[in-house]
Motif scaffolding. Structure first.
Motif, PDB file in Angstrom:
ATOM      1  N   ALA A  46      28.445  70.774  23.021  1.00 41.89           N
ATOM      2  CA  ALA A  46      27.835  72.846  22.312  1.00 41.89           C
ATOM      3  C   ALA A  46      27.235  72.736  21.255  1.00 41.89           C
ATOM      4  N   LYS A  47      27.982  71.902  20.006  1.00 39.19           N
ATOM      5  CA  LYS A  47      27.315  72.404  18.497  1.00 39.19           C
ATOM      6  C   LYS A  47      25.900  71.494  18.406  1.00 39.19           C
ATOM      7  N   ARG A  48      25.361  71.413  19.240  1.00 34.46           N
ATOM      8  CA  ARG A  48      24.062  70.756  19.361  1.00 34.46           C
ATOM      9  C   ARG A  48      23.319  71.626  20.914  1.00 34.46           C
ATOM     10  N   CYS A  49      23.933  72.698  21.269  1.00 31.43           N
ATOM     11  CA  CYS A  49      23.201  73.786  22.544  1.00 31.43           C
ATOM     12  C   CYS A  49      22.574  74.866  21.540  1.00 31.43           C
ATOM     13  N   ASN A  50      21.376  74.890  21.594  1.00 28.65           N
ATOM     14  CA  ASN A  50      21.321  75.974  21.091  1.00 28.65           C
ATOM     15  C   ASN A  50      20.688  77.187  22.252  1.00 28.65           C
ATOM     16  N   PRO A  51      20.689  78.501  22.434  1.00 29.28           N
ATOM     17  CA  PRO A  51      20.257  78.919  23.136  1.00 29.28           C
ATOM     18  C   PRO A  51      19.225  79.020  23.523  1.00 29.28           C
ATOM     19  N   GLY A  52      18.423  78.999  24.780  1.00 29.77           N
ATOM     20  CA  GLY A  52      16.963  78.612  25.428  1.00 29.77           C
ATOM     21  C   GLY A  52      17.075  76.831  25.599  1.00 29.77           C
ATOM     22  N   ASP A  53      18.141  75.890  25.407  1.00 30.67           N
ATOM     23  CA  ASP A  53      17.522  75.122  25.627  1.00 30.67           C
ATOM     24  C   ASP A  53      18.240  74.443  27.165  1.00 30.67           C
ATOM     25  N   ILE A  54      17.707  73.096  27.463  1.00 28.52           N
ATOM     26  CA  ILE A  54      16.722  73.216  29.180  1.00 28.52           C
ATOM     27  C   ILE A  54      18.195  72.308  28.991  1.00 28.52           C
ATOM     28  N   PHE A  55      19.585  72.189  30.528  1.00 24.14           N
ATOM     29  CA  PHE A  55      20.052  71.483  30.507  1.00 24.14           C
ATOM     30  C   PHE A  55      18.991  70.074  32.406  1.00 24.14           C
ATOM     31  N   VAL A  56      19.470  69.044  31.861  1.00 22.28           N
ATOM     32  CA  VAL A  56      18.261  67.971  32.386  1.00 22.28           C
ATOM     33  C   VAL A  56      19.619  66.980  32.861  1.00 22.28           C
ATOM     34  N   THR A  57      19.465  66.888  33.947  1.00 25.82           N
ATOM     35  CA  THR A  57      20.790  65.648  34.428  1.00 25.82           C
ATOM     36  C   THR A  57      19.401  65.389  35.747  1.00 25.82           C
ATOM     37  N   GLU A  58      19.893  64.158  36.401  1.00 24.50           N
ATOM     38  CA  GLU A  58      19.721  63.320  38.144  1.00 24.50           C
ATOM     39  C   GLU A  58      20.276  63.817  39.178  1.00 24.50           C
ATOM     40  N   ASN A  59      20.531  62.844  39.654  1.00 24.12           N
ATOM     41  CA  ASN A  59      21.007  63.259  41.058  1.00 24.12           C
ATOM     42  C   ASN A  59      22.336  63.604  40.964  1.00 24.12           C
ATOM     43  N   ASN A  60      22.593  64.586  41.783  1.00 29.24           N
ATOM     44  CA  ASN A  60      24.050  64.940  42.529  1.00 29.24           C
ATOM     45  C   ASN A  60      24.770  65.657  40.923  1.00 29.24           C
ATOM     46  N   CYS A  61      23.692  66.795  40.244  1.00 24.34           N
ATOM     47  CA  CYS A  61      24.309  67.711  39.577  1.00 24.34           C
ATOM     48  C   CYS A  61      25.266  68.346  40.449  1.00 24.34           C
ATOM     49  N   GLY A  62      26.163  68.804  39.244  1.00 22.33           N
ATOM     50  CA  GLY A  62      27.781  69.962  39.559  1.00 22.33           C
ATOM     51  C   GLY A  62      28.070  69.371  40.428  1.00 22.33           C
ATOM     52  N   SER A  63      28.465  68.547  41.102  1.00 25.02           N
ATOM     53  CA  SER A  63      29.608  67.777  42.325  1.00 25.02           C
ATOM     54  C   SER A  63      30.613  68.523  42.086  1.00 25.02           C
ATOM     55  N   GLY A  64      31.920  68.107  42.488  1.00 25.62           N
ATOM     56  CA  GLY A  64      33.021  68.386  42.239  1.00 25.62           C
ATOM     57  C   GLY A  64      33.907  69.894  43.226  1.00 25.62           C
ATOM     58  N   SER A  65      34.204  70.367  41.837  1.00 33.36           N
ATOM     59  CA  SER A  65      34.812  72.044  42.664  1.00 33.36           C
ATOM     60  C   SER A  65      34.195  72.756  43.038  1.00 33.36           C
ATOM     61  N   SER A  66      34.191  73.735  42.942  1.00 35.76           N
ATOM     62  CA  SER A  66      33.465  74.999  43.191  1.00 35.76           C
ATOM     63  C   SER A  66      34.149  76.270  42.663  1.00 35.76           C
ATOM     64  N   ARG A  67      34.233  75.937  41.145  1.00 35.08           N
ATOM     65  CA  ARG A  67      35.096  76.786  39.773  1.00 35.08           C
ATOM     66  C   ARG A  67      33.253  77.471  39.514  1.00 35.08           C
TER      67      ARG A  67
END
Length: 161
Positions: A46-67
């Motif tokens: 959260a400290k390193r994150c700036n507006p406009g940054d792009i969140f990059v992952t590889e496989n299976n991003c966002g699995s888990g709950s539907s919240r």
């Protein structure tokens, strides 16, 4: 149309909703909860994150709950674009409904932390301005760009109705 230019915040496979939005902080207002986004694997996210940054992952991003708290926390921190090889279906849809473009790109493993990226949503091209490489990604249809540009589904519907 060139979409967004931003710094890559890079992570690997299986970045689930409990990592993005730890359950211990879910009861907090989103402004406070967002300070703990990615905390289990990156306490300084959260400290390193700036507006406009792009969140990059590889496989299976966002699995888990539907919240919705996971994409809400990212949005609160200024993330409006996520790149991943694959997504959990509900997370993918929650992102779009909340005004975040979730884009599939099979080459996210070639992107490094802090690379400067430029995404052309209409052409489906990502330019890595740091390395000079280009990657193919999903083209985003105009109606999804309009929905996301409106700030998400609720704002979009308010404008249409």
């Amino acid at each position: 149309m060139i979409g967004r230019v931003g710094k890559a915040l890079k992570y690997g496979d299986n970045i689930n909703t409990d990592i993005i939005s730890p359950p211990a902080y879910m009861e907090l207002p989103i402004e406070e909860a967002a300070k703990y986004a990615m905390y289990p694997i990156d306490p300084d996210f959260a400290k390193r994150c700036n507006p406009g940054d792009i969140f990059v992952t590889e496989n299976n991003c966002g699995s888990g709950s539907s919240r919705e708290t996971a994409p809400l926390a990212l949005r609160q921190l200024g993330i409006r674009t996520i790149l991943a090889k694959s997504y959990a279906r509900i997370f993918y849809r929650n992102c779009i409904n909340l005004g975040i473009l979730a884009i599939e790109c099979k080459d996210t493993h070639e992107i490094s932390a802090d690379d400067k990226l430029q995404v052309d949503y209409e052409k489906g091209i990502i330019q890595n301005l740091t390395t000079g490489k280009s990657y193919v990604c999903d083209k985003i249809p105009p109606h999804i760009i309009e929905l996301v540009s409106s700030g998400g589904l609720i704002s979009y519907l308010k404008k249409k109705l």
